[in-house]
Design an enzyme around this catalytic site. Structure first.
Site, PDB file in Angstrom:
ATOM      1  N   VAL A 526       2.616   2.307 -10.970  1.00  0.00           N
ATOM      2  CA  VAL A 526       1.480   2.083 -10.089  1.00  0.00           C
ATOM      3  C   VAL A 526       1.938   1.128  -9.006  1.00  0.00           C
ATOM      4  CG1 VAL A 526      -0.908   1.328  -9.937  1.00  0.00           C
ATOM      5  CG2 VAL A 526      -0.065   2.328 -12.058  1.00  0.00           C
ATOM      6  N   PHE A 529       0.539   1.706  -3.044  1.00  0.00           N
ATOM      7  CA  PHE A 529       0.265   2.959  -2.366  1.00  0.00           C
ATOM      8  C   PHE A 529      -0.545   3.909  -3.239  1.00  0.00           C
ATOM      9  CE2 PHE A 529       1.766   7.321  -1.751  1.00  0.00           C
ATOM     10  CZ  PHE A 529       1.505   7.521  -0.417  1.00  0.00           C
ATOM     11  N   ASP A 642      11.612  -4.445   1.678  1.00  0.00           N
ATOM     12  CA  ASP A 642      10.953  -4.702   0.399  1.00  0.00           C
ATOM     13  C   ASP A 642      11.956  -4.570  -0.742  1.00  0.00           C
ATOM     14  OD1 ASP A 642       8.869  -5.466  -1.163  1.00  0.00           O
ATOM     15  OD2 ASP A 642       7.812  -3.546  -1.108  1.00  0.00           O
TER      16      ASP A 642
END
Ligand SMILES: *[C@@H]1O[C@H](CO)[C@@H](O)[C@H](O)[C@H]1NC(C)=O
Ligand SMILES: *[C@@H]1O[C@H](CO)[C@@H](O)[C@H](O)[C@H]1NC(C)=O
Ligand SMILES: *[C@@H]1O[C@H](CO)[C@@H](O)[C@H](O)[C@H]1NC(C)=O
Ligand SMILES: *[C@@H]1O[C@H](CO)[C@@H](O)[C@H](O)[C@H]1NC(C)=O
Ligand SMILES: *[C@@H]1O[C@H](CO)[C@@H](O)[C@H](O)[C@H]1NC(C)=O
Ligand SMILES: *[C@@H]1O[C@H](CO)[C@@H](O)[C@H](O)[C@H]1NC(C)=O
Ligand SMILES: *[C@@H]1O[C@H](CO)[C@@H](O)[C@H](O)[C@H]1NC(C)=O
Ligand SMILES: *[C@@H]1O[C@H](CO)[C@@H](O)[C@H](O)[C@H]1NC(C)=O
Length: 852
Positions: A526, A529, A642
């Site tokens: 999860v 997004f 990221d």
């Protein structure tokens, strides 16, 4: 009567043993650089000569490639084609459909043996006999548009290349729409004394100087008068073939063999490394020289390629004379005098003593593509009419293009003689240049006589050619409504050849079916997004399906960015895109499934078994390679933005792949782009946060945090700890400066990490975490450090593993150029604890804002 050992006797015998072993070391050679790779092989391969070749898996960190195909066969009967000792190396191969490079870290510069083994094995989907490819080193072309056209032909190529950098690369470049393959590679140090700078020039008598500038390819290595010598009997693992087939007048020659032990090496000159004693213990001499009374030459002929110069090394050892100064003979090469009236006795001052001489035969002297070596009695009254030869080595010298195969150099330029048409063009060009100069002169004169007020009539700006901005924006031009897969088929990887095919458009129904209508039990992740499901396509292939919740503008943007990025990136260490679906305003991306999930789960926070230090290093190296490719290798330079351990995924073989390109941005190398700060808490570059200027060095910072996290196995932010320990990266660097980092290291593996490897690794992490981007290394340097750390670890663990001790001991010097990168951080970060905490609290706002 008791026999008592006198202490003097035992110490004497000790001394004797010591002296003896010192002597034994002298005749052997343990290469500092020793890479032996059996490409395509699953297991290590141990040869009869005692050398162990590493498997593909163990050497994957050396290989920089964008793909991962491997061909191997179980067995084909090729017994009678090659000396049996290297046969097992031919049983497997690695295939490349795109340019791929092995990068070796060279701890001792100087000449290296490069040995390449090729055999086109049968493969169900690739035809290796039709493969056409080139092999380059950094400065030399080893093979150009090379192919092995017969199924069952073993090809062995051997080179000596002088390497003066700490990195050495071997690049396999398939021709367009073809492929490359390799069965085994050796990159091994050669002794410095093997090749000297000068030799006897044959065509124009005198001395040839400058061999250091030239790379060499071994064309022939012949043991005259004796049988073949296999690598196990040669300290440098060389193969010597028997001379019989090159002898053009066998009726006149006779073989002489003496005991190996009787061969002596002189104080200066030949050594056991130049050639093993068996080469000198066998020779060819003239048959019955006294009776035949005839005057003739012993001759050996070898075919070579025209238009190259050759280094010819002849080995002599007088094992035929009964006394000194009895044997005088002439040496001819291609009919020209090499040595006139050679007297081995005066060279070596003793019989049965090794001697060699180097000759350089220039390309003009090889008119019909052959080298003819002859020895014949000197026409002197004294001595016996005889002549001997013990060994011949013929080595091709690299040409003016730095090539062994044609006139195209490594950078693809043609370096041959210009032909007539080109000369005419050059003359025309010169003429045009002269005219241009005249025009310029006229213009300058007119400029000086320019009328007043000319600026108003014509502005400078109209002279400037507009910079084409379309190539920069095209990346983002794809509309989210696009649905035809043809959009993607135009995106191809760098060289216009996409091995895995373009991204596919999936109808929504198919994905529903693949995930049992997005069953919650299939959720494997999860993110900000949306959810990621494990799906199974109709063909049984497992995929990861990311379904966006599409409600926010940010979600749509990230979907678009990720799709755009991924569709043009193909790399072994980046998660590959399989397809997408945007039907019914769905935003779904289909990726390759990564069976072992995120890297973080293997470090802490789950019950998975801990990864070893070696595995962790290999995964970090893989991730670094992926990032390095993003930064420098892709068509446009990309910053990931990221980087964190949950975005490094592991496939079933624990190969690391960087994922999640939702925040990625095209940022040209070295450039700064002003953007809204995005990223993840704990990994975010403080400089980027302060200045809002994004550079690639922000990824480097985040990667430094990853390195620390992998070492210490705790979350990068741990809010319940005492304040100075909350931020792992800051805390670890502080402790490192105080010399107490070991207390933070993952206790499950701390004892298995060798001190040198740890030092290198922490050094890399420390540099990545430098406060200012300019002080941080680039990903290429980080990669280099990590690989070095891995080699140090392997070298250290091989010392501990007695079974492996004999092979592949890679020792590194500590004087690498990259060591000097060490920037003086002068504790800037350590002293700024309060400052960083402020930044941290501000970070969490940013993070919350984006829900990541
Ligand atoms: C070689 O690899 C296979 C797996 O492919 C394994 O079963 C076998 O034990 C390995 N052999 C050695 C000697 O390690
Ligand atoms: C391979 O070939 C050799 C001779 O050509 C033969 O003696 C040997 O039995 C063969 N081996 C196999 C496994 O077929
Ligand atoms: C080469 O191998 C292929 C497939 O293995 C086979 O079809 C072909 O006949 C072979 N060619 C020769 C010359 O042996
Ligand atoms: C492979 O390519 C070679 C050379 O192009 C050709 O002779 C051979 O028949 C091909 N083999 C197969 C199995 O296609
Ligand atoms: C290698 O090249 C360097 C410089 O080009 C030279 O100084 C060195 O002696 C060479 N080494 C060998 C072993 O040829
Ligand atoms: C000399 O050494 C070679 C290789 O080690 C060996 O094959 C040969 O039998 C030896 N010859 C004698 C006469 O000892
Ligand atoms: C030996 O070879 C050289 C060079 O080819 C030639 O000049 C010489 O005449 C030859 N000697 C004899 C005796 O044939
Ligand atoms: C080269 O020339 C020599 C004589 O000069 C001849 O004996 C030899 O066969 C020739 N070699 C080739 C490859 O044509």
């Amino acid at each position: 009567m008791g026999i008592e050992k006198h202490p003097f006797v035992s110490s004497l015998s000790l001394l004797f043993i010591f002296a003896y072993s010192a002597c034994a070391i002298d005749s052997s050679f343990s290469p500092t650089v020793n890479y032996l790779i059996d490409c395509g092989s699953i297991n290590k391969t141990k040869l009869k000569d005692g050398r162990t070749f590493k498997s593909d898996r163990e050497t994957t960190s050396l290989l920089d490639t964008t793909e991962d195909i491997q061909a191997s066969v179980n067995y084909i009967n090729i017994t009678n084609k090659v000396s049996s000792s290297s046969l097992p190396l031919y049983h497997t191969a690695r295939l490349f459909t795109e340019e791929s490079t092995y990068i070796f870290y060279i701890s001792k510069t100087g000449r290296l043996w490069i040995r390449l083994y090729f055999l086109p094995l049968p493969h169900p989907s690739y035809n290796l006999t039709s493969a056409v490819f080139s092999v380059h080193t950094d400065h030399f072309v080893l093979l150009h548009e090379f192919s092995v056209t017969k199924n069952d032909t073993l090809v062995f190529k051997e080179y000596l290349v002088n390497v003066s950098d700490s990195r050495f690369s071997l690049k396999f470049k398939p021709m367009k729409n073809s492929l490359a393959f390799i069965n085994a590679i050796e990159v091994v140090s050669a002794p410095d004394t093997l090749i000297s700078d000068s030799a006897t020039a044959v065509a124009r008598l005198g001395e040839f100087k400058g061999l250091f500038q030239s790379a060499l390819q071994v064309s022939y290595r012949v043991n005259i008068g004796g049988p073949a010598i296999t690598p196990d009997s040669d300290t440098l693992s060389r193969t010597w073939v028997s001379g019989a087939s090159y002898n053009t007048f066998p009726q006149g020659s006779e073989n002489v063999v003496v005991s190996n032990k009787s061969i002596k090496y002189p104080q200066t000159g030949a050594t056991p490394l130049i050639a093993p004693n068996f080469v000198y213990a066998t020779a060819a001499e003239m048959k019955d020289p006294k009776i035949m009374q005839s005057n003739f030459n012993l001759s050996w002929m070898m075919k070579v390629e025209k238009s190259y110069s050759y280094l010819i090394r002849l080995h002599f050892c007088d094992i035929v004379s009964k006394a000194l100064n009895e044997l005088y003979f002439n040496v001819y090469i291609n009919g020209m005098v090499g040595v006139s009236s050679l007297d081995l006795s005066s060279q070596t001052k003793a019989l049965s003593t090794a001697y060699y001489q180097d000759f350089v035969l220039s390309e003009s002297a090889i008119a019909n593509g052959s080298i003819l070596v002859q020895v014949g009695p000197a026409n002197l009254q004294q001595g016996t009419a005889n002549a001997i030869l013990n060994g011949i080595e013929v080595m091709k010298m690299s040409n003016c293009a730095g090539s062994f195969d044609g006139l195209v150099s490594v950078d693809g330029k043609y370096k041959g003689p210009t032909n007539k048409a080109i000369k005419i063009a050059a003359v025309c060009g010169l003429g045009l240049a002269v005219m241009g100069m005249l025009l310029l002169a006229v213009t300058i004169i007119r400029w000086h006589k320019r009328p007043q007020g000319w600026e108003k009539r014509k502005t400078i700006s109209s002279w400037i050619i507009p910079i084409n901005s379309t190539c920069k924006t095209s990346l983002f031009s794809m509309k989210s409504s696009c649905r035809s897969s043809s959009t993607f088929s135009s995106h191809k990887s760098r060289n216009g050849h996409s091995p895995r095919g373009p991204a596919r458009f999936f109808p929504f129904g198919e994905l529903q079916q693949a995930t049992h209508n997005f069953d919650e039990r299939g959720v494997i992740g999860v993110g900000g997004f949306g959810k990621v499901y494990l799906g199974t396509l109709e063909d049984g292939k497992k995929v990861a399906i990311k379904r966006g919740n599409g409600s926010t503008e940010q979600g749509i943007n990230e979907f678009r960015t990720e799709l755009n990025m991924l569709s043009q990136l193909r790399h072994r260490h980046l998660v590959s895109l399989i397809g997408f679906c945007d039907e019914n305003s769905e935003m779904i991306i289909v990726y390759e499934y990564m069976a072992n999930g995120p890297f973080r789960s293997h470090i802490y926070g789950s019950n998975l078994p801990p990864l070893s230090w070696k595995q962790r290093l290999e995964i970090c190296i893989g991730a670094a390679r992926g990032l390095h490719y993003l930064h420098t290798g892709a068509a446009q330079s990309i910053t990931h933005r990221d980087v964190k351990t949950t975005n490094i995924l592991l496939d079933e073989n624990y190969v690391a792949k960087v994922s999640d390109f939702g925040l990625s941005k095209v940022v040209p190398e070295k450039a700064q782009v002003s953007t809204a700060v995005k990223g993840s808490f704990g990994y975010l570059d403080p400089e980027y946060f302060r200045s809002q200027q994004l550079t690639q060095k922000s990824d480097v910072y985040s990667f430094g945090v990853v390195l620390i996290e992998v070492l210490c196995a705790r979350p990068v932010i741990f809010p319940t700890l005492p304040r100075e320990q909350v931020n792992l990266a800051d805390w670890a660097i502080q402790q490192h400066r105080r010399g107490m980092l070991h207390k933070l290291i993952d206790p499950r593996i701390v004892d298995t990490i060798s001190a040198e490897s740890l030092k290198k690794y922490v050094e890399a992490a420390d540099k990545c975490l430098a406060d200012h981007g300019v002080d941080r290394p680039n990903m290429g340097d980080v990669l280099w450090h990590l690989e070095y750390a891995l080699q140090l670890h392997e070298a250290a663990s091989q010392i501990n593993e007695p079974e492996d001790q004999s092979v592949n001991l890679i020792a590194f010097q500590h004087t690498k150029e990259n060591d000097s990168i060490e920037a003086d951080h002068s504790g800037a970060q350590a002293s700024d604890v309060s400052d960083t905490t402020d930044v941290d609290s501000a970070f969490s706002q940013v993070v919350n804002m984006h829900g990541r």
